[in-house]
Design an enzyme around this catalytic site. Sequence first.
Site, PDB file in Angstrom:
ATOM      1  N   LYS A 151      -9.802   3.216   0.657  1.00 14.61           N
ATOM      2  CA  LYS A 151      -9.824   4.298   1.639  1.00 14.61           C
ATOM      3  C   LYS A 151      -9.660   5.665   1.002  1.00 14.61           C
ATOM      4  O   LYS A 151     -10.104   6.668   1.564  1.00 14.61           O
ATOM      5  CB  LYS A 151      -8.730   4.066   2.688  1.00 14.61           C
ATOM      6  N   ARG A 152      -9.045   5.718  -0.162  1.00 10.39           N
ATOM      7  CA  ARG A 152      -8.861   7.031  -0.790  1.00 10.39           C
ATOM      8  C   ARG A 152     -10.194   7.640  -1.240  1.00 10.39           C
ATOM      9  O   ARG A 152     -10.280   8.836  -1.500  1.00 10.39           O
ATOM     10  CB  ARG A 152      -7.910   6.927  -1.985  1.00 10.39           C
TER      11      ARG A 152
END
Length: 485
Positions: free
Chosen positions: A251-252
């Site tokens: 997700k980063r």
Amino acid sequence: MIRVRFAPSPTGYLHIGGARTALFNWLFARRQGGTFVLRIEDTDAERSSWEMVSGIVDGMRWLGLDWDEGPDVGGPHSPYFQSERLEKYRAAAAQLVAGGRAYYCYCTGESLRQKREAAESTGAGWTYDRTCCALSAEEVAKREAAGAPRAVRFRVPEGTTTFADLVHGPIAFPNAVIEDFVVLRSDAQPTYHLSVVVDDIDMRMTHVIRGDDHISNTPKQVLLYQAFGSTPPAFAHVPLILGPDKKRLSKRHGATSVMEYQRLGYLPEAMVNFLALLGWSPGGDQELFTRDELISKFALEGISGGNAVFNPEKLDWVNQQFLQRLPAEEAAARVEPFLRAEGLWTDAFSSTRRAWFLALIALFKPRIRKLDQFANEARPLLTDDFVHDRAAVDKHLQPEILEPLEELARLFEQVDSFAAPRLEATLRSLAEARGLKPARLIHATRVAVTGRATSPGLFETLELAGRERVVSRMRAAVAAVSSSG
């Protein structure tokens, strides 16, 4: 007959890595004229509903990955939810015990934890010490009679487990590094290794195409195939997908859900093209493929052994290429949901103003990379509710240009044809008469009408904006700047 499967856990959405795995399986099945199976790997009866996998199903359907067998279409090997197949796994575990390939383990979680911590405190690693493997038949019978909780552990034989990976070549694991692993927990729930092997045997899978992170699982599963007297399928472990920083995609790095990319304005055909080339190459320099071209070219031999890098800029480029190739009618249909979401849609765009709307699509399509950008780019022509860019106003609407701009508004109001060529000729004639560079008047007009320093061709933009809107905005801009000065 080639048979492959995509077997996700019901995590709520289809992530990029899963989508790429599903795509590779789907392409392989379609190329070989085989069967593509969707199997939901849940073992919790409370989660075995279609609603729980809607995120996965929605993502696959958006990508156009249809399945030949699965929870909603049925098939000869149903059910396709693992939570509905628990008795099969329990029977398989009992079969292993009866054949001497597995044994009951009565060790508690607490005792195993203590042994592991004791070993780790000395700096040593720990694997299961086969305490329960050494129990006599009498001891086992006594504990069974007492109803003692027990798991089922697979008895790993001596030797080496090998398999031929269609991507990486031959792979071998010394059995000494594989502990006697649990196949059925003390609550009678199967572990991943048991359920996946039982299902792949039952569903007659010929190939298992999955991520590299499953390589370490494969020797245990090969041992289970052998214990059940079945030939393992052919394995093809595909490279993992990394972010631009060469770390595993997460997700980063931005959106990981496939449906998030739909909301961001990407085309499914562009996403399929992009995903297909993450870790696979058909050879040659071609970068853009139709779905049929991907099917005709896909081969496991083209899968790379190295990790693939997810490049958002490349995805944007691929999406832009597909977007530019869309006919105006198709592009309009794709854009419509995004305009509705912004409150910029009117039913007239489907009827009386259809020709105008298609012209607007054609004008702005070259400027956008994603569908969601259209609403922002075309907003000044879709509504009067937009904001003038302060820097553009300060730069291009200076006091000395206001009088020529006012005169141009008067000429535009009177011009016989409000078409781009006539508007351009009118502006250039006025600029020449006043000794101005045409560019100054062009920039001022653009800012007055659109509020921005950039736009598609100014005169095409003015034609679509229409006489009344153009003239009123030019005069409003002159008045606003004059009063602020």
